[in-house]
Design a protein around this motif. Sequence first.
Motif, PDB file in Angstrom:
ATOM      1  N   ASP A   1       0.822  -1.213   0.000  1.00 38.67           N
ATOM      2  CA  ASP A   1       0.000   0.000   0.000  1.00 38.67           C
ATOM      3  C   ASP A   1       0.861   1.270   0.000  1.00 38.67           C
ATOM      4  OD1 ASP A   1      -2.590   0.916  -0.246  1.00 38.67           O
ATOM      5  OD2 ASP A   1      -2.939   1.080   1.915  1.00 38.67           O
TER       6      ASP A   1
ATOM      7  N   GLY B   1      -5.907   6.358   2.961  1.00 31.78           N
ATOM      8  CA  GLY B   1      -4.964   6.908   1.978  1.00 31.78           C
ATOM      9  C   GLY B   1      -5.225   8.381   1.742  1.00 31.78           C
TER      10      GLY B   1
ATOM     11  N   MET C   1     -10.314  -0.531  -8.778  1.00 31.54           N
ATOM     12  CA  MET C   1      -9.939  -1.856  -9.281  1.00 31.54           C
ATOM     13  C   MET C   1     -11.174  -2.576  -9.830  1.00 31.54           C
ATOM     14  SD  MET C   1      -7.499  -4.648  -7.536  1.00 31.54           S
ATOM     15  CE  MET C   1      -8.066  -4.350  -5.904  1.00 31.54           C
TER      16      MET C   1
ATOM     17  N   ILE D   1     -15.583   9.058   3.691  1.00 31.35           N
ATOM     18  CA  ILE D   1     -16.056   8.148   2.637  1.00 31.35           C
ATOM     19  C   ILE D   1     -17.355   8.688   2.048  1.00 31.35           C
ATOM     20  CG2 ILE D   1     -15.002   6.010   3.487  1.00 31.35           C
ATOM     21  CD1 ILE D   1     -17.749   5.281   4.696  1.00 31.35           C
TER      22      ILE D   1
HETATM   23  N1  BES Z   1      -5.355   0.431   0.266  1.00 35.21           N
HETATM   24  C1  BES Z   1      -6.750   0.311   0.107  1.00 35.21           C
HETATM   25  C2  BES Z   1      -7.170   0.164  -1.352  1.00 35.21           C
HETATM   26  C3  BES Z   1      -6.692  -1.065  -2.063  1.00 35.21           C
HETATM   27  C4  BES Z   1      -7.476  -2.198  -2.107  1.00 35.21           C
HETATM   28  C5  BES Z   1      -5.499  -1.066  -2.740  1.00 35.21           C
HETATM   29  C6  BES Z   1      -7.039  -3.317  -2.779  1.00 35.21           C
HETATM   30  C7  BES Z   1      -5.060  -2.187  -3.422  1.00 35.21           C
HETATM   31  C8  BES Z   1      -5.821  -3.305  -3.441  1.00 35.21           C
HETATM   32  C9  BES Z   1      -7.447   1.534   0.687  1.00 35.21           C
HETATM   33  O1  BES Z   1      -6.825   2.126   1.762  1.00 35.21           O
HETATM   34  C10 BES Z   1      -8.800   1.101   1.151  1.00 35.21           C
HETATM   35  O2  BES Z   1      -8.865   0.329   2.054  1.00 35.21           O
HETATM   36  N2  BES Z   1      -9.840   1.620   0.515  1.00 35.21           N
HETATM   37  C11 BES Z   1     -11.170   1.287   0.875  1.00 35.21           C
HETATM   38  C12 BES Z   1     -11.981   2.568   0.891  1.00 35.21           C
HETATM   39  C13 BES Z   1     -13.354   2.392   1.437  1.00 35.21           C
HETATM   40  C14 BES Z   1     -13.299   2.098   2.917  1.00 35.21           C
HETATM   41  C15 BES Z   1     -14.135   3.657   1.183  1.00 35.21           C
HETATM   42  C16 BES Z   1     -11.703   0.320  -0.168  1.00 35.21           C
HETATM   43  O3  BES Z   1     -11.397   0.499  -1.341  1.00 35.21           O
HETATM   44  O4  BES Z   1     -12.381  -0.621   0.210  1.00 35.21           O
END
Ligand code: BES
Length: 491
Positions: free
Chosen positions: A282, A344, A374, A429
């Motif tokens: 990350d 992040g 993704m 969020i």
């Molecule tokens: N680092 C993650 C995003 C991520 C997920 C990167 C899979 C690489 C692979 C980020 O910090 C995260 O957890 N994002 C959450 C945001 C949500 C809580 C609004 C997510 O994408 O689930």
Amino acid sequence: MNLWPTRQTGVMTATVLISRATPKTIDAVGVPVATTGTVPRSLGLNRAALAAAGFEGKAGQTLVVPNGNGATQIAVGIGEPGALTVQALRNAAAALVRAAGKRATVATNLADLEGTEAAKAAQAVVEGALLAAYRYGGIKKEPNKSTLQQLVLVVGDKRAAGARTGSERGQVTAGAAYLARDLANTPPAYMTARHIAEKAVAVAHSNGLGVEVFNRDQLAAMGCGGMLGVNAGSTEPPRMVRLTYTPRKPVGHLALVGKGVMFDSGGLSLKPSDGMLTMKMDMSGAAAVLATMGTLKALKCKAKVTAYLMCTDNMSGGAAFKLGDVLTFRNGKTAEIHNTDAEGRLVLADGLSLAVEDSPDAIVDIATLTGACMVALGTKLAGVIGNDQPFVDKVRAASAATDENIWQLPLEKGYRKLLDSNVADMRNIGGPHGGAITAALFLSEFVGEVPWAHLDIAGPMAVDGDDGWLSKGATGFGTRLLIELATTFTK
Ligand code: BES
Ligand code: MN
Ligand code: ZN
């Protein structure tokens, strides 16, 4: 340039030579073959024989032709004759190195073909070969090793000078991607915020960069509440690293901000175990930024570049930041925490605020930011979202040149109310949908009027297995894109 003097764990970089003729003692020779036209005689097979073996010359195809005691000949498909691109050359070189397997020395005239500029061709061939040869050493008694030891570009006199320039550039860009991959592949206990800061100091010192490292107390004094909030649950202290590259007569000023979440457990909004394994990566955004900075002097970048690496892990525990907490960022804005796993954007908020204070002409942030991105774009594309179309287009051009592919998503202002909070300036969020966009809207609160592009690299941060010039594990995605952007940047 020595990008990784101490902590390299078994990755081996091959030497690259330019030669007028194929050396006598070479393990394998890559022979380009198009889908139509003559087949080079040195291959020892005609088109019918190749076709019988299932080789048609399509881009990326290879056929290994054993040759007694001599060098193994490897037919390398380059597609339609006359439609050669640097992307096809990069892919062909990667396919050649993969087909060469354990053979340690490989020669090819791929960079000598008509239809592409010599320097660009050589750069692409070197990048494809070296990136495919990359192996993460691992923490093993017998480290994983790359087998490629020498790559020889066979080039005629006419193209030799150009090929030399391109080859040198390719070694620098591939070396930077190696560094970014190494940093992201390294297990989290070996790559904490303190470790990456140490690495950044080493990279800065050997590559003519200014460097300042900020610790927890300094971040507190600076009002970086995003960094402190995310770090609160960790026994590992945070680090913010500021790197500067200043050429004599800057033609512009670019700022880079990298998400350096050294391990993302999700915090109190804990991730399920399956989703946590890759979260040592990350910090891939910060890794790409650091690796980029390390190349600028060698590549004689003409723009001034200022970089911020926002490094901390995101842990749970008695001291962790909580849902409902309000964090105050460097620029004075506040956010109510509705999910500690949306961390992040919190560290980037401080980084973007600081970047704006340097009055750059443009800012790029790069972050493994959302699973939503993704879901939307898959693992072969990063998302790009920005507030200034001409600048986003520059980023897209750098992407096209490097084959680190991105797709633009809109900064849809209509979704801004999803971030509204009663208690703070915003919540961290949005709703259940459009998560990549609401994350970007959050970030946009910290860039002021500066042209800005956000790269969400959650999808392409890693691959499950070797795939062309991508090798299993962290990809180093964005490194070559950012190098291209910085070295072509003007105000
Ligand atoms: N680092 C993650 C995003 C991520 C997920 C990167 C899979 C690489 C692979 C980020 O910090 C995260 O957890 N994002 C959450 C945001 C949500 C809580 C609004 C997510 O994408 O689930
Ligand atoms: Mn998270
Ligand atoms: Zn994260």
